[in-house]
Design an enzyme around this catalytic site. Structure first.
Site, short mmCIF file in Angstrom:
data_model
loop_
_atom_site.label_atom_id
_atom_site.label_comp_id
_atom_site.label_asym_id
_atom_site.label_seq_id
_atom_site.Cartn_x
_atom_site.Cartn_y
_atom_site.Cartn_z
N ARG A 55 8.96 -4.65 4.26
CA ARG A 55 7.74 -4.72 5.04
C ARG A 55 6.92 -5.89 4.50
O ARG A 55 7.27 -6.51 3.51
CB ARG A 55 6.97 -3.40 5.01
CG ARG A 55 7.08 -2.54 3.79
CD ARG A 55 6.49 -3.03 2.51
NE ARG A 55 5.14 -3.50 2.73
CZ ARG A 55 4.62 -4.46 1.99
NH1 ARG A 55 5.31 -5.02 1.05
NH2 ARG A 55 3.41 -4.88 2.20
N GLY A 56 5.80 -6.17 5.23
CA GLY A 56 5.04 -7.39 4.91
C GLY A 56 5.47 -8.47 5.89
O GLY A 56 6.67 -8.73 6.08
N ALA A 57 4.48 -9.10 6.55
CA ALA A 57 4.76 -10.01 7.67
C ALA A 57 5.83 -11.07 7.37
O ALA A 57 6.84 -11.15 8.06
CB ALA A 57 3.46 -10.64 8.15
N ARG A 89 8.47 -3.65 15.18
CA ARG A 89 7.05 -3.51 14.85
C ARG A 89 6.26 -4.60 15.58
O ARG A 89 6.66 -5.76 15.54
CB ARG A 89 6.83 -3.59 13.33
CG ARG A 89 7.60 -2.52 12.55
CD ARG A 89 7.26 -2.57 11.07
NE ARG A 89 5.89 -2.11 10.82
CZ ARG A 89 5.24 -2.30 9.67
NH1 ARG A 89 5.84 -2.95 8.67
NH2 ARG A 89 4.01 -1.85 9.49
N GLN A 183 1.06 1.17 -0.33
CA GLN A 183 1.70 -0.10 -0.73
C GLN A 183 1.01 -0.70 -1.95
O GLN A 183 1.63 -1.37 -2.77
CB GLN A 183 1.63 -1.12 0.43
CG GLN A 183 2.55 -0.82 1.59
CD GLN A 183 1.87 -0.02 2.66
OE1 GLN A 183 0.99 0.82 2.38
NE2 GLN A 183 2.28 -0.22 3.92
N ASP A 224 -1.34 -10.08 8.86
CA ASP A 224 -0.18 -9.87 9.71
C ASP A 224 -0.20 -10.77 10.93
O ASP A 224 0.83 -11.16 11.44
CB ASP A 224 -0.07 -8.40 10.10
CG ASP A 224 0.39 -7.60 8.90
OD1 ASP A 224 1.61 -7.46 8.71
OD2 ASP A 224 -0.47 -7.21 8.09
N ASN A 234 -4.70 -7.03 9.42
CA ASN A 234 -4.03 -6.73 8.15
C ASN A 234 -4.03 -5.21 7.99
O ASN A 234 -4.55 -4.49 8.85
CB ASN A 234 -4.75 -7.41 6.97
CG ASN A 234 -3.90 -7.40 5.70
OD1 ASN A 234 -2.70 -7.66 5.73
ND2 ASN A 234 -4.51 -7.03 4.58
N LYS A 235 -3.47 -4.73 6.88
CA LYS A 235 -3.33 -3.31 6.66
C LYS A 235 -4.62 -2.54 6.91
O LYS A 235 -5.70 -3.01 6.53
CB LYS A 235 -2.85 -3.05 5.22
CG LYS A 235 -2.62 -1.62 4.86
CD LYS A 235 -1.74 -0.90 5.84
CE LYS A 235 -0.42 -1.62 6.03
NZ LYS A 235 0.30 -1.01 7.18
O1 MRU Z 1 2.75 -2.09 7.06
P1 MRU Z 1 3.07 -3.22 6.10
O2 MRU Z 1 3.32 -2.75 4.70
O3 MRU Z 1 4.12 -4.13 6.63
O4 MRU Z 1 1.68 -4.08 6.06
C1 MRU Z 1 1.70 -5.23 5.28
C2 MRU Z 1 0.37 -5.90 5.22
O5 MRU Z 1 -0.60 -5.54 5.84
C3 MRU Z 1 0.33 -7.17 4.39
O6 MRU Z 1 -0.92 -7.34 3.82
C4 MRU Z 1 0.64 -8.37 5.29
O7 MRU Z 1 1.81 -8.13 6.02
C5 MRU Z 1 0.79 -9.65 4.51
S1 MRU Z 1 2.24 -9.64 3.59
C6 MRU Z 1 2.29 -11.13 2.79
#
Ligand code: MRU
Length: 340
Positions: A55-57, A89, A183, A224, A234-235
């Site tokens: 996970r993470g963009a 996603r 996370q 994201d 973002n999250k």
């Molecule tokens: O749901 P996730 O864990 O994929 O969410 C991730 C985030 O919100 C991160 O902050 C974002 O993707 C940046 S990752 C470099």
């Protein structure tokens, strides 16, 4: 990234291609277990993204790139493979950029490798630029995990902290636990611990307390998807931190590579927000916390309006929201970013 496994320090990437398969550090199992997930088909890749093995963009984009190249090598139906991966996603823009990049490069493995190398190099650049913001003795708050696990290496928000630490700066990181999937507590704290960077996990609700106490010098988060005007997703919980930082006069930075900027949309209300399963909220580590019969609501991301952002830390430099037009021009001249 530096990882200590069975007492041995290793330098590892979060995603790689080996023996005709895509290998992923299984982020669902950290920090308790260090396991590698092997994806052999585009179905496995879609499963890994949807169920947050990875996970993470930026990491989602890189996994999609390698996954499509693997599918091509294994003679899968590439339209079906792309569709499957695109429908995992909806929020992280890197996914869409990576799939279109791969499509325009014939889904070749060299293109996937190039995509991974480019994004990783840009994350290191973000670290070098962001390091300038961090003073020796600096106290930083971050939310979710925007570390090496969320890219391949270095990270985005965590990259400046890694570079500052490696440069000998004595820093301290406040790590939001980041409910509901934790996370921050599980992944960011793990990464910082592996690197020997001083930190503490805080309840998401404690950030305001430490900001008001002037214990925090700056906030650095990932993103994201970022709209043309600087509104960014973002999250979930990031918006609250941005408002608290503004109220307490604390600079609030967003670290993200060009691949996360979506200049096809003008404002943040156009960003699709993923809704995930209610049980992610109703349970912690599989044990139910809510009374039977109660339901949960689980938006995975929120959108922070650009007026709360001090600056965007990118591989092209630092930009205030009102300067994103300049970034767009630079990206249009950048061959790698310009493959539509
Ligand atoms: O749901 P996730 O864990 O994929 O969410 C991730 C985030 O919100 C991160 O902050 C974002 O993707 C940046 S990752 C470099």
């Amino acid at each position: 990234m530096k990882i200590v496994v069975d007492g041995e320090t290793k330098i590892m990437k979060a995603i790689w291609y080996e023996d005709d398969n895509v290998k992923l550090i299984d982020q669902r199992k950290l920090p308790d277990k260090f396991e590698i997930f092997t994806a052999e088909t585009s179905d496995d890749i879609a499963y890994a993204i949807k169920n947050m093995v990875v996970r993470g963009a930026p990491a989602i984009g890189i996994t999609a790139a390698y996954g499509l190249a693997m599918a091509k090598k294994k003679n899968e139906d590439m339209d079906a493979a792309s569709e499957k991966i695109l429908n995992t996603r909806p929020t992280a823009y890197d996914l869409f950029r990576a799939v279109s990049y791969m499509k325009n490069n014939g889904y070749e493995m060299n293109a996937a490798r190039r995509y991974a190398i480019e994004i990783t190099g840009r994350s290191k650049k973000i670290g070098e630029i962001g390091n300038e913001l961090i003073k020796d003795g600096g106290n930083i708050l971050t939310h979710c995990n925007a570390g090496a696990l969320a890219v391949i290496d270095w990270g985005t928000a965590l990259a400046p902290m890694r570079i500052a630490h490696d440069a000998g700066k004595n820093i301290f990181v406040y790590v939001d636990e980041t409910r509901p999937r934790l996370q921050g507590a599980k992944l960011t704290a793990w990464e910082l611990g592996q690197e020997g960077i001083d930190h503490a996990i805080i309840a998401d609700n404690a950030a305001g307390y430490y900001m008001k106490k002037k214990s925090i010098d700056l906030v650095i988060v990932g993103a994201d998807r970022i709209a043309s005007n600087g509104d960014f997703a973002n999250k979930i919980g990031t918006y609250e931190k941005a408002v608290l930082a503004k109220v307490n006069g604390i600079p609030f930075y967003v670290a993200a590579p060009g691949s996360t900027f979506d200049f096809s949309i003008d404002t943040g209300d156009k960003i699709p927000i993923e809704e995930r399963d209610e049980n992610e909220v109703l349970e912690i580590n599989g044990s139910r916390i809510g009374p039977a019969g109660s339901h949960g609501k689980n938006p995975a991301f929120d959108v922070t309006p650009h007026e709360y952002v001090t600056g965007f830390i990118t591989e092209y430099g630092m930009f205030r929201p009102e300067e994103l037009g300049k970034l767009k021009t630079l990206m249009e001249k950048d061959l790698f970013m310009n493959v539509k």
